[in-house]
Design a protein around this motif. Structure first.
Motif, PDB file in Angstrom:
ATOM      1  N   LYS B   5       1.027  -1.222   0.049  1.00  0.00           N
ATOM      2  CA  LYS B   5       0.194  -0.041  -0.027  1.00  0.00           C
ATOM      3  C   LYS B   5       0.893   1.219   0.045  1.00  0.00           C
ATOM      4  O   LYS B   5       1.800   1.322   0.795  1.00  0.00           O
ATOM      5  CB  LYS B   5      -1.131   0.042   1.185  1.00  0.00           C
ATOM      6  N   TYR B   7       1.008   5.534   0.070  1.00  0.00           N
ATOM      7  CA  TYR B   7       0.147   6.740   0.086  1.00  0.00           C
ATOM      8  C   TYR B   7       1.071   7.929  -0.256  1.00  0.00           C
ATOM      9  O   TYR B   7       2.111   7.895   0.156  1.00  0.00           O
ATOM     10  CB  TYR B   7      -0.094   6.868   1.588  1.00  0.00           C
ATOM     11  N   GLY B  40      -5.004  12.880  -0.966  1.00  0.00           N
ATOM     12  CA  GLY B  40      -3.804  12.354  -1.473  1.00  0.00           C
ATOM     13  C   GLY B  40      -4.267  11.020  -2.333  1.00  0.00           C
ATOM     14  O   GLY B  40      -5.434  10.962  -2.556  1.00  0.00           O
ATOM     15  N   LYS B  41      -3.445  10.273  -2.828  1.00  0.00           N
ATOM     16  CA  LYS B  41      -3.298   9.183  -3.711  1.00  0.00           C
ATOM     17  C   LYS B  41      -3.128   7.998  -2.789  1.00  0.00           C
ATOM     18  O   LYS B  41      -2.252   7.993  -1.950  1.00  0.00           O
ATOM     19  CB  LYS B  41      -2.658   9.147  -4.767  1.00  0.00           C
ATOM     20  N   TYR B  42      -3.881   7.020  -3.000  1.00  0.00           N
ATOM     21  CA  TYR B  42      -3.667   5.784  -2.204  1.00  0.00           C
ATOM     22  C   TYR B  42      -3.349   4.595  -3.742  1.00  0.00           C
ATOM     23  O   TYR B  42      -4.242   4.643  -4.207  1.00  0.00           O
ATOM     24  CB  TYR B  42      -4.779   5.463  -1.585  1.00  0.00           C
ATOM     25  N   PHE B  43      -2.464   4.055  -3.614  1.00  0.00           N
ATOM     26  CA  PHE B  43      -2.148   2.907  -4.683  1.00  0.00           C
ATOM     27  C   PHE B  43      -1.972   1.332  -3.508  1.00  0.00           C
ATOM     28  O   PHE B  43      -1.337   1.219  -2.648  1.00  0.00           O
ATOM     29  CB  PHE B  43      -0.926   3.059  -5.242  1.00  0.00           C
ATOM     30  N   GLU B  44      -2.855   0.603  -4.397  1.00  0.00           N
ATOM     31  CA  GLU B  44      -2.539  -0.878  -3.667  1.00  0.00           C
ATOM     32  C   GLU B  44      -1.958  -1.757  -4.788  1.00  0.00           C
ATOM     33  O   GLU B  44      -2.620  -1.765  -5.868  1.00  0.00           O
ATOM     34  CB  GLU B  44      -4.227  -1.618  -3.580  1.00  0.00           C
ATOM     35  N   MET B  45      -0.937  -2.323  -4.582  1.00  0.00           N
ATOM     36  CA  MET B  45      -0.250  -3.128  -5.508  1.00  0.00           C
ATOM     37  C   MET B  45      -0.022  -4.658  -5.224  1.00  0.00           C
ATOM     38  O   MET B  45       0.298  -4.885  -4.014  1.00  0.00           O
ATOM     39  CB  MET B  45       1.146  -2.235  -5.626  1.00  0.00           C
ATOM     40  N   GLN B  46       0.017  -5.482  -6.331  1.00  0.00           N
ATOM     41  CA  GLN B  46       0.219  -6.842  -5.970  1.00  0.00           C
ATOM     42  C   GLN B  46       1.947  -6.971  -6.599  1.00  0.00           C
ATOM     43  O   GLN B  46       1.809  -6.594  -7.740  1.00  0.00           O
ATOM     44  CB  GLN B  46      -0.617  -7.865  -6.649  1.00  0.00           C
ATOM     45  N   ILE B  58      10.102  -0.414  -4.699  1.00  0.00           N
ATOM     46  CA  ILE B  58       9.067   0.424  -4.511  1.00  0.00           C
ATOM     47  C   ILE B  58       9.302   1.934  -4.278  1.00  0.00           C
ATOM     48  O   ILE B  58       8.760   2.731  -4.896  1.00  0.00           O
ATOM     49  CB  ILE B  58       8.041  -0.085  -3.139  1.00  0.00           C
ATOM     50  N   LEU B  66       4.994   7.511  -8.930  1.00  0.00           N
ATOM     51  CA  LEU B  66       3.772   7.597  -8.522  1.00  0.00           C
ATOM     52  C   LEU B  66       3.649   8.627  -7.736  1.00  0.00           C
ATOM     53  O   LEU B  66       2.630   9.306  -7.596  1.00  0.00           O
ATOM     54  CB  LEU B  66       3.771   6.378  -7.397  1.00  0.00           C
ATOM     55  N   ARG B  75       4.646   7.567   1.720  1.00  0.00           N
ATOM     56  CA  ARG B  75       5.082   6.410   2.657  1.00  0.00           C
ATOM     57  C   ARG B  75       4.443   5.180   2.114  1.00  0.00           C
ATOM     58  O   ARG B  75       3.402   5.001   1.241  1.00  0.00           O
ATOM     59  CB  ARG B  75       4.605   6.709   3.958  1.00  0.00           C
TER      60      ARG B  75
END
Lengths: 84, 84
Positions: B5, B7, B40-46, B58, B66, B75
């Protein structure tokens, strides 16, 4: 004053074209390890609790404005500014 | 597969007009308890880790794509899918 973090993401069943675009860009830049990207919104709020329960206020604000509940889901965390 | 995750938020010194607009809308809707909003933006990545350390991958992806490191800070949290 209370610090609240709200995370809004697309429901699993909803396609995320912006996430797909970011994934494609990451792959072109060589980050092929990153296999899936989904993008959401993140809100940080300073709240001065009134007479209504804070959870109720935040849920209502999310349902009415911050999230599109047809396509998105949300969760939130309440953090005291002292601990934030 | 590892769940990550990210942020991304504006630096404290950077104005957030979108957050101001949301705060204004919340006040007009009666949520005057919410005194400050930042978006803000929030990214979920596999991520399927390769030979490079995951943190390094990352961080590099955040710096290069990003986040706009001039205006934004980020973070991230690494979560195993089992625990996610």
């Amino acid at each position: 004053m209370v610090f609240v973090k709200v995370y809004v993401t697309y429901k699993e069943s909803v396609l995320d074209p912006q996430g797909e675009a970011v994934k494609g860009a990451l792959h072109r830049m060589g980050y092929s390890e990153i296999e899936e990207v989904r993008i959401g919104k993140y809100f940080e709020m300073q709240v001065n609790p009134g007479t209504r329960p804070l959870e109720e206020v935040i849920e209502e604000a999310c349902d009415q404005l911050l999230a599109n509940v047809n396509m998105e889901t949300y969760r939130f965390e309440i953090v005291n500014t002292e601990e934030a």
